[in-house]
Design a protein around this motif. Structure first.
Motif, PDB file in Angstrom:
ATOM      1  N   LEU A  11      11.477 -10.589   3.794  1.00 44.07           N
ATOM      2  CA  LEU A  11      10.714 -11.557   3.556  1.00 44.07           C
ATOM      3  C   LEU A  11       9.698 -11.777   1.969  1.00 44.07           C
ATOM      4  O   LEU A  11       9.307 -10.570   1.978  1.00 44.07           O
ATOM      5  N   PRO A  12       9.902 -12.724   1.557  1.00 49.90           N
ATOM      6  CA  PRO A  12       9.265 -12.602   0.100  1.00 49.90           C
ATOM      7  C   PRO A  12       7.702 -12.665   0.483  1.00 49.90           C
ATOM      8  O   PRO A  12       7.214 -13.515   1.086  1.00 49.90           O
ATOM      9  N   LYS A  13       7.065 -11.783  -0.306  1.00 52.68           N
ATOM     10  CA  LYS A  13       5.647 -11.452   0.196  1.00 52.68           C
ATOM     11  C   LYS A  13       4.819 -10.914  -1.228  1.00 52.68           C
ATOM     12  O   LYS A  13       5.509 -10.329  -2.269  1.00 52.68           O
ATOM     13  N   ALA A  14       3.669 -11.314  -0.972  1.00 51.10           N
ATOM     14  CA  ALA A  14       2.550 -10.650  -2.207  1.00 51.10           C
ATOM     15  C   ALA A  14       1.870  -9.856  -1.374  1.00 51.10           C
ATOM     16  O   ALA A  14       1.365  -9.864  -0.452  1.00 51.10           O
ATOM     17  N   GLU A  15       1.427  -8.579  -2.025  1.00 50.23           N
ATOM     18  CA  GLU A  15       0.210  -7.725  -1.682  1.00 50.23           C
ATOM     19  C   GLU A  15      -0.743  -7.935  -2.325  1.00 50.23           C
ATOM     20  O   GLU A  15      -1.129  -7.782  -3.613  1.00 50.23           O
ATOM     21  N   LEU A  16      -2.150  -8.392  -1.585  1.00 53.79           N
ATOM     22  CA  LEU A  16      -3.324  -8.341  -2.276  1.00 53.79           C
ATOM     23  C   LEU A  16      -4.475  -7.489  -2.167  1.00 53.79           C
ATOM     24  O   LEU A  16      -5.510  -7.752  -2.427  1.00 53.79           O
ATOM     25  N   HIS A  17      -4.129  -6.280  -1.041  1.00 57.23           N
ATOM     26  CA  HIS A  17      -5.008  -5.288  -1.126  1.00 57.23           C
ATOM     27  C   HIS A  17      -4.268  -4.209  -1.082  1.00 57.23           C
ATOM     28  O   HIS A  17      -3.865  -3.438  -0.092  1.00 57.23           O
ATOM     29  N   LEU A  18      -4.260  -3.315  -2.195  1.00 59.43           N
ATOM     30  CA  LEU A  18      -3.923  -2.101  -2.516  1.00 59.43           C
ATOM     31  C   LEU A  18      -4.483  -1.337  -3.540  1.00 59.43           C
ATOM     32  O   LEU A  18      -4.791  -1.887  -4.407  1.00 59.43           O
ATOM     33  N   HIS A  19      -5.097  -0.215  -3.086  1.00 64.50           N
ATOM     34  CA  HIS A  19      -5.823   0.743  -4.094  1.00 64.50           C
ATOM     35  C   HIS A  19      -4.617   1.562  -4.621  1.00 64.50           C
ATOM     36  O   HIS A  19      -4.130   2.343  -3.928  1.00 64.50           O
ATOM     37  N   ILE A  20      -4.603   1.654  -5.852  1.00 63.25           N
ATOM     38  CA  ILE A  20      -3.430   2.421  -6.654  1.00 63.25           C
ATOM     39  C   ILE A  20      -3.645   3.840  -6.224  1.00 63.25           C
ATOM     40  O   ILE A  20      -2.919   4.413  -6.050  1.00 63.25           O
ATOM     41  N   GLU A  21      -4.964   4.254  -6.329  1.00 65.39           N
ATOM     42  CA  GLU A  21      -5.274   5.490  -6.106  1.00 65.39           C
ATOM     43  C   GLU A  21      -4.814   6.075  -4.734  1.00 65.39           C
ATOM     44  O   GLU A  21      -4.474   7.218  -4.331  1.00 65.39           O
ATOM     45  N   GLY A  22      -4.643   5.111  -3.631  1.00 62.72           N
ATOM     46  CA  GLY A  22      -4.319   5.195  -2.377  1.00 62.72           C
ATOM     47  C   GLY A  22      -2.716   5.113  -2.159  1.00 62.72           C
ATOM     48  O   GLY A  22      -2.483   5.275  -1.035  1.00 62.72           O
ATOM     49  N   HIS A  95       5.256 -10.120  -5.736  1.00 58.69           N
ATOM     50  CA  HIS A  95       3.994  -9.968  -6.698  1.00 58.69           C
ATOM     51  C   HIS A  95       2.917  -8.864  -5.861  1.00 58.69           C
ATOM     52  O   HIS A  95       2.619  -9.141  -4.771  1.00 58.69           O
ATOM     53  N   ALA A  96       1.935  -8.344  -6.910  1.00 61.39           N
ATOM     54  CA  ALA A  96       1.118  -7.444  -6.377  1.00 61.39           C
ATOM     55  C   ALA A  96      -0.309  -7.606  -7.268  1.00 61.39           C
ATOM     56  O   ALA A  96      -0.311  -7.665  -8.119  1.00 61.39           O
ATOM     57  N   GLU A  97      -1.483  -7.577  -6.369  1.00 62.05           N
ATOM     58  CA  GLU A  97      -2.695  -7.756  -7.096  1.00 62.05           C
ATOM     59  C   GLU A  97      -3.448  -6.496  -6.455  1.00 62.05           C
ATOM     60  O   GLU A  97      -3.986  -6.226  -5.544  1.00 62.05           O
ATOM     61  N   ILE A  98      -3.435  -5.392  -7.517  1.00 63.19           N
ATOM     62  CA  ILE A  98      -3.747  -3.940  -6.977  1.00 63.19           C
ATOM     63  C   ILE A  98      -5.086  -3.651  -7.738  1.00 63.19           C
ATOM     64  O   ILE A  98      -5.491  -4.189  -8.604  1.00 63.19           O
ATOM     65  N   PHE A  99      -5.948  -2.819  -6.923  1.00 63.22           N
ATOM     66  CA  PHE A  99      -7.322  -2.256  -7.435  1.00 63.22           C
ATOM     67  C   PHE A  99      -7.179  -0.968  -7.820  1.00 63.22           C
ATOM     68  O   PHE A  99      -6.335  -0.293  -7.680  1.00 63.22           O
ATOM     69  N   PHE A 100      -8.062  -0.612  -8.773  1.00 60.01           N
ATOM     70  CA  PHE A 100      -8.271   0.726  -9.338  1.00 60.01           C
ATOM     71  C   PHE A 100      -9.923   0.869  -9.371  1.00 60.01           C
ATOM     72  O   PHE A 100     -10.632   0.024  -9.527  1.00 60.01           O
TER      73      PHE A 100
END
Ligand code: HPA
Ligand code: ZN
Length: 336
Positions: A11-22, A95-100
Motif C-alpha cells: 500500500l503506497p503510504k506516507a509516514e507523518l509521525h516518526l521521531h528519528i531518535e525513536g 514519503h515521510a515527514e520526520i521529527f527530531f
C-alpha cells in the motif's frame, strides 16, 4: 505472507509521525556506543529490548532520552536516518515527514549543525537510493521552558529553508500548548508549518489550545479529542489530519488493547486519521506493522486501509502536483 500482509506492505503510504531518535534500534545503539566509547547500562541487545516495558509516556521518555546519548557525530545521525529509510523502503513508504529533538542533543554539547546536517544528509541519501521524499520537523521539548525553545528556534534559523515546520513533544501532562504560544507564533511568521502532540495523555483541552493558540496545521496523536463532541466536529469540519500511532498507544497504555483502538471510530466520525509508528525501535514495529496491528485488532477492511493511506498523502505538507502523483499511485494500487 497472507494476502492482507502483502496488501498492507505494498500500500503506497506516507509516514507523518516518526521521531528519528525513536528509530534507534538496539543493534545500532550498541555499535554507536562502541564507536563513541560510551558505556551502556545494558549487557546485550536482548537486555535492552527487555527494558522496553512501559506503563506510561514518561517511562518511555526516560529510556528514549538515555538511548539517544550514543548519538554524537554527524555520521551517527546520518546512519540513524538512513537506517530508518532503508527499513521503511520495504514498507511501501513513498514519503515521510520526520521529527527530531535538537534539545536532547544540544543540551549535552552536540552542536545543532552536527545533528541537522547528519539527518538532512540521511534524507538526501534515502531519496537517491530509494526515491523516498521527506521533510524535517523540529520539535521543541515541552518539559523545558519557552525560552529554551526560543534558543533552539534561533539556532535553527540558518536551516529554515530546509525544515518544513516545528512540533511539540515530550511529557504532555502539566505542559499545555499554551506554554509555547510565542515561539509557535514566531515559527508561523517565519513561514514554517506547525504541529503539536496533543491529547495523547493530556486532555481534550490541550487539543483546543493547540488549535486556537498554536494554530497547528496537523495534530499528533489526538486520541483524547474523542472525549469532546464539539472538538470532534471542529476537527472533522476542518479536515485536520491526525497522526495516530497504534502500537505506541498500546505500548504506552493510551489504549488497553488493540481491539479497543479507536482508529476506525475516528474514520467513522469523519476525522482525517492516519497510521504511523512514532518510535518504532521502542514500540515493536515500523509503519506496516502498525497497519497490521490496527487491521487485526479492529478487523479493518482494505477500503479502510486505503482511506488511511489516502489520508496520509492528504495530510502531508506536499505541493499539489506531488500530492496528486502519490494519490494516483495509491489509486492504481487500490484498483489493481
Ligand atoms: N509523545 C511525546 N513525546 C514523544 C513521543 C510521544 O509519543 N515520542 C517521542 N517523543
Ligand atoms: Zn510522537
Amino acid at each position: 505472507m497472507t494476502d492482507m500482509d502483502s496488501f498492507i506492505t505494498g500500500l503506497p503510504k506516507a509516514e507523518l509521525h516518526l521521531h528519528i531518535e525513536g528509530s534507534l534500534e538496539p543493534e545500532l545503539m550498541f555499535a554507536l556506543a562502541g564507536r563513541n566509547k560510551i558505556v551502556l547500562p545494558y549487557k546485550s541487545v536482548e537486555e535492552v529490548r527487555a527494558a522496553y516495558d512501559f506503563s506510561n509516556l514518561q517511562d518511555f521518555l526516560d529510556i528514549y532520552y538515555a538511548g539517544a546519548q550514543v548519538l554524537r557525530t554527524e555520521q551517527d545521525f546520518f546512519e540513524l536516518t538512513l537506517a530508518y529509510f532503508t527499513r521503511v523502503a520495504a514498507d511501501g513508504v513513498l514519503h515521510a515527514e520526520i521529527f527530531f529533538d535538537p534539545q536532547t542533543h544540544t543540551d549535552r554539547g552536540i552542536p545543532f549543525a552536527v545533528v541537522i546536517e547528519g539527518i538532512l544528509a540521511g534524507m538526501a541519501a534515502a531519496e537517491q537510493k530509494f526515491g523516498i521524499t521527506s521533510k524535517l520537523i523540529l520539535c521543541f521539548l515541552r518539559h523545558l521552558d519557552e525560552e529554551a525553545a526560543f534558543e533552539t528556534f534561533r539556532m535553527a534559523e540558518p536551516w529554515f529553508g530546509r525544515i518544513a515546520g516545528v512540533g511539540l513533544d515530550s511529557s504532555e501532562k502539566g505542559h499545555p500548548p499554551e506554554k509555547f504560544v510565542r515561539v509557535f507564533a514566531a515559527a508561523g511568521a517565519a513561514g514554517l508549518k506547525r504541529v503539536a502532540h496533543a491529547g495523547e495523555e493530556g486532555p481534550a483541552a490541550y487539543v483546543w489550545e493547540a488549535l486556537d493558540l498554536l494554530h497547528i496545521d496537523r495534530l499528533d496523536h489526538g486520541n483524547r479529542a474523542l472525549e469532546d463532541p464539539e472538538l470532534i466536529r471542529r476537527l472533522a469540519a476542518s479536515q485536520m489530519a491526525l497522526t495516530v500511532c497504534p502500537l505506541s498507544n498500546f505500548r504506552l497504555c493510551v489504549v488497553p488493547d488493540m481491539a479497543e483502538h479507536p482508529i476506525d471510530r475516528m474514520l467513522d466520525l469523519g476525522l482525517r486519521a492516519t497510521i504511523n509508528s512514532d518510535d518504532p525501535a521502542y514500540f515493536g514495529g515500523y509503519i506496516a506493522e502498525n497497519f497490521r496491528a490496527a487491521a487485526a485488532g479492529r478487523r479493518l477492511g482494505k477500503a479502510q486501509l486505503v482511506t488511511l493511506a489516502r489520508n496520509s498523502f492528504l495530510g502531508a505538507f506536499l505541493d499539489g502536483e506531488t500530492r496528486q502523483g502519490y494519490l494516483r499511485k495509491l489509486d492504481e494500487f487500490a484498483s489493481a
